[in-house]
Design a protein around this motif. Structure first.
Motif, PDB file in Angstrom:
ATOM      1  N   PHE A  40       0.875  -1.103   0.226  1.00 48.26           N
ATOM      2  CA  PHE A  40       0.038   0.128  -0.078  1.00 48.26           C
ATOM      3  C   PHE A  40       0.742   1.268  -0.018  1.00 48.26           C
ATOM      4  O   PHE A  40       0.518   2.173  -0.712  1.00 48.26           O
ATOM      5  CB  PHE A  40      -0.927   0.125   1.072  1.00 48.26           C
ATOM      6  CG  PHE A  40      -1.822   1.441   1.308  1.00 48.26           C
ATOM      7  CD1 PHE A  40      -2.809   1.563   0.412  1.00 48.26           C
ATOM      8  CD2 PHE A  40      -1.488   2.270   2.211  1.00 48.26           C
ATOM      9  CE1 PHE A  40      -3.625   2.766   0.697  1.00 48.26           C
ATOM     10  CE2 PHE A  40      -2.000   3.450   2.312  1.00 48.26           C
ATOM     11  CZ  PHE A  40      -3.192   3.675   1.542  1.00 48.26           C
ATOM     12  N   MET A  41       1.968   1.224   0.899  1.00 47.63           N
ATOM     13  CA  MET A  41       2.819   2.487   0.908  1.00 47.63           C
ATOM     14  C   MET A  41       3.491   2.641  -0.361  1.00 47.63           C
ATOM     15  O   MET A  41       3.737   3.889  -0.985  1.00 47.63           O
ATOM     16  CB  MET A  41       3.941   2.270   2.017  1.00 47.63           C
ATOM     17  CG  MET A  41       3.139   2.241   3.362  1.00 47.63           C
ATOM     18  SD  MET A  41       2.201   3.926   3.896  1.00 47.63           S
ATOM     19  CE  MET A  41       3.955   4.693   4.330  1.00 47.63           C
ATOM     20  N   LEU A  42       3.870   1.616  -1.038  1.00 49.19           N
ATOM     21  CA  LEU A  42       4.621   1.488  -2.336  1.00 49.19           C
ATOM     22  C   LEU A  42       3.961   2.299  -3.536  1.00 49.19           C
ATOM     23  O   LEU A  42       4.239   2.935  -4.308  1.00 49.19           O
ATOM     24  CB  LEU A  42       5.293   0.124  -2.623  1.00 49.19           C
ATOM     25  CG  LEU A  42       6.223   0.078  -3.849  1.00 49.19           C
ATOM     26  CD1 LEU A  42       7.485   0.951  -3.204  1.00 49.19           C
ATOM     27  CD2 LEU A  42       6.494  -1.396  -3.891  1.00 49.19           C
ATOM     28  N   PHE A  43       2.491   1.670  -3.545  1.00 48.38           N
ATOM     29  CA  PHE A  43       2.045   2.035  -4.798  1.00 48.38           C
ATOM     30  C   PHE A  43       0.571   2.864  -4.456  1.00 48.38           C
ATOM     31  O   PHE A  43      -0.263   3.096  -5.084  1.00 48.38           O
ATOM     32  CB  PHE A  43       1.290   0.648  -5.543  1.00 48.38           C
ATOM     33  CG  PHE A  43       2.208  -0.206  -5.962  1.00 48.38           C
ATOM     34  CD1 PHE A  43       3.014   0.244  -6.867  1.00 48.38           C
ATOM     35  CD2 PHE A  43       2.654  -1.421  -5.178  1.00 48.38           C
ATOM     36  CE1 PHE A  43       3.921  -0.918  -7.327  1.00 48.38           C
ATOM     37  CE2 PHE A  43       3.470  -2.394  -5.520  1.00 48.38           C
ATOM     38  CZ  PHE A  43       4.263  -1.891  -6.790  1.00 48.38           C
ATOM     39  N   ARG A  44       0.461   3.541  -3.468  1.00 47.12           N
ATOM     40  CA  ARG A  44      -0.618   4.438  -3.101  1.00 47.12           C
ATOM     41  C   ARG A  44      -0.324   5.654  -4.007  1.00 47.12           C
ATOM     42  O   ARG A  44       0.777   6.307  -4.202  1.00 47.12           O
ATOM     43  CB  ARG A  44      -0.631   4.857  -1.641  1.00 47.12           C
ATOM     44  CG  ARG A  44       0.529   5.536  -1.249  1.00 47.12           C
ATOM     45  CD  ARG A  44       0.508   5.806   0.218  1.00 47.12           C
ATOM     46  NE  ARG A  44       1.617   6.654   0.773  1.00 47.12           N
ATOM     47  CZ  ARG A  44       1.571   7.569   1.291  1.00 47.12           C
ATOM     48  NH1 ARG A  44       0.427   8.463   1.847  1.00 47.12           N
ATOM     49  NH2 ARG A  44       3.019   8.081   1.787  1.00 47.12           N
ATOM     50  N   PRO A  45      -1.221   6.459  -4.187  1.00 49.58           N
ATOM     51  CA  PRO A  45      -1.094   7.602  -5.016  1.00 49.58           C
ATOM     52  C   PRO A  45      -0.528   8.684  -4.095  1.00 49.58           C
ATOM     53  O   PRO A  45      -0.989   8.781  -3.125  1.00 49.58           O
ATOM     54  CB  PRO A  45      -2.489   8.190  -5.505  1.00 49.58           C
ATOM     55  CG  PRO A  45      -3.494   7.486  -4.858  1.00 49.58           C
ATOM     56  CD  PRO A  45      -2.835   5.989  -4.277  1.00 49.58           C
ATOM     57  N   ALA A  46       0.501   9.551  -4.671  1.00 48.88           N
ATOM     58  CA  ALA A  46       1.005  10.544  -3.876  1.00 48.88           C
ATOM     59  C   ALA A  46      -0.126  11.712  -3.792  1.00 48.88           C
ATOM     60  O   ALA A  46      -0.623  12.093  -4.667  1.00 48.88           O
ATOM     61  CB  ALA A  46       2.095  10.862  -4.548  1.00 48.88           C
ATOM     62  N   TYR A  68      -6.523  16.919   0.304  1.00 49.27           N
ATOM     63  CA  TYR A  68      -5.066  16.147  -0.220  1.00 49.27           C
ATOM     64  C   TYR A  68      -5.455  16.446  -1.821  1.00 49.27           C
ATOM     65  O   TYR A  68      -6.049  15.700  -2.528  1.00 49.27           O
ATOM     66  CB  TYR A  68      -5.249  14.988   0.299  1.00 49.27           C
ATOM     67  CG  TYR A  68      -4.963  14.945   1.762  1.00 49.27           C
ATOM     68  CD1 TYR A  68      -3.796  14.913   2.254  1.00 49.27           C
ATOM     69  CD2 TYR A  68      -6.001  15.114   2.692  1.00 49.27           C
ATOM     70  CE1 TYR A  68      -3.257  14.916   3.453  1.00 49.27           C
ATOM     71  CE2 TYR A  68      -5.979  14.848   3.909  1.00 49.27           C
ATOM     72  CZ  TYR A  68      -4.492  14.895   4.508  1.00 49.27           C
ATOM     73  OH  TYR A  68      -4.096  14.819   5.753  1.00 49.27           O
ATOM     74  N   LEU A  69      -4.338  17.060  -2.173  1.00 49.30           N
ATOM     75  CA  LEU A  69      -4.009  17.259  -3.739  1.00 49.30           C
ATOM     76  C   LEU A  69      -2.866  16.384  -4.311  1.00 49.30           C
ATOM     77  O   LEU A  69      -2.152  16.201  -3.676  1.00 49.30           O
ATOM     78  CB  LEU A  69      -3.981  18.740  -4.126  1.00 49.30           C
ATOM     79  CG  LEU A  69      -4.861  19.974  -3.597  1.00 49.30           C
ATOM     80  CD1 LEU A  69      -4.210  21.328  -3.935  1.00 49.30           C
ATOM     81  CD2 LEU A  69      -6.362  19.397  -4.203  1.00 49.30           C
ATOM     82  N   PRO A  70      -3.292  15.848  -5.455  1.00 51.00           N
ATOM     83  CA  PRO A  70      -1.902  15.327  -6.298  1.00 51.00           C
ATOM     84  C   PRO A  70      -0.888  15.846  -5.999  1.00 51.00           C
ATOM     85  O   PRO A  70      -0.735  17.025  -6.295  1.00 51.00           O
ATOM     86  CB  PRO A  70      -2.475  15.059  -7.597  1.00 51.00           C
ATOM     87  CG  PRO A  70      -3.895  15.327  -7.708  1.00 51.00           C
ATOM     88  CD  PRO A  70      -4.375  16.324  -6.495  1.00 51.00           C
ATOM     89  N   ALA A  71       0.357  15.153  -5.754  1.00 49.93           N
ATOM     90  CA  ALA A  71       1.744  15.721  -5.585  1.00 49.93           C
ATOM     91  C   ALA A  71       2.329  15.784  -7.028  1.00 49.93           C
ATOM     92  O   ALA A  71       2.286  14.903  -7.924  1.00 49.93           O
ATOM     93  CB  ALA A  71       2.477  14.613  -4.701  1.00 49.93           C
TER      94      ALA A  71
END
Length: 173
Positions: A40-46, A68-71
């Motif tokens: 989850f931590m590896l593939f979660r959307p930033a 929370y906006l896309p990074a």
């Protein structure tokens, strides 16, 4: 206390000696949970936490909203994304939008710690049918200065013409 420690030691030895299948199952469950967390931590959307300030309609007080906006990597792209979200208005229906409907961000960039934001003509009409005033301009600057620590000044333009330049440009509250 000695009795409790002796009981725990005996119980641990009994489980260790009599329930190897239970131990394997418990270890497998823990390893599976850790693997899921890692994936989850590896593939979660930033996403980047952003703070938005709006005026509460009933009281007139400034209230905060977190989204929370896309990074994105580029600061110009971040400012454009943030300004676009700000133009969309608040999520909470008790807050007054900063701008009226159909406001678009025409140009938006940061150069030498100075932010330049150019909005469409529709920005002259603020939320709830009133005109865009110095109060809304100051709130816009507060939003930008809060979320962009590298910005020292901000210039606001509506359809290419600078507005509210008498408001202190330096980001102090």
């Amino acid at each position: 206390m000695k009795k409790i420690l002796a009981f725990l030691k005996n119980t641990g030895e009994k489980i260790q000696n009599t329930h190897p299948a239970l131990q394997i199952l418990a270890f497998s469950v823990c390893a599976g949970i850790l693997l899921l967390i890692f994936v989850f931590m590896l593939f979660r959307p930033a996403a980047r936490r952003s703070v938005f300030y709006f005026t509460e309609t009933a009281t007139g007080k400034t209230r905060m909203e977190v989204r929370y906006l896309p990074a994105v990597r580029d600061t110009d792209a971040r400012l454009t994304l943030y300004s676009g979200e700000l133009a969309l208005g608040p999520v909470n229906t008790r807050y007054t939008p900063l701008f009226g409907r159909n406001v678009r961000v025409l140009r938006c960039f940061i150069r030498d710690h100075v932010a330049y934001i150019d909005l469409s003509t529709e920005a002259l009409q603020a939320g709830n049918g009133k005109f865009f005033s110095a109060k809304e301009a100051a709130l816009l600057k507060k939003n930008v200065f809060t979320n962009f620590g590298n910005v020292d000044k901000m210039y606001l333009y509506i359809d290419g013409l600078e507005v509210y330049s008498e408001i202190p440009e330096v980001g102090v509250d």
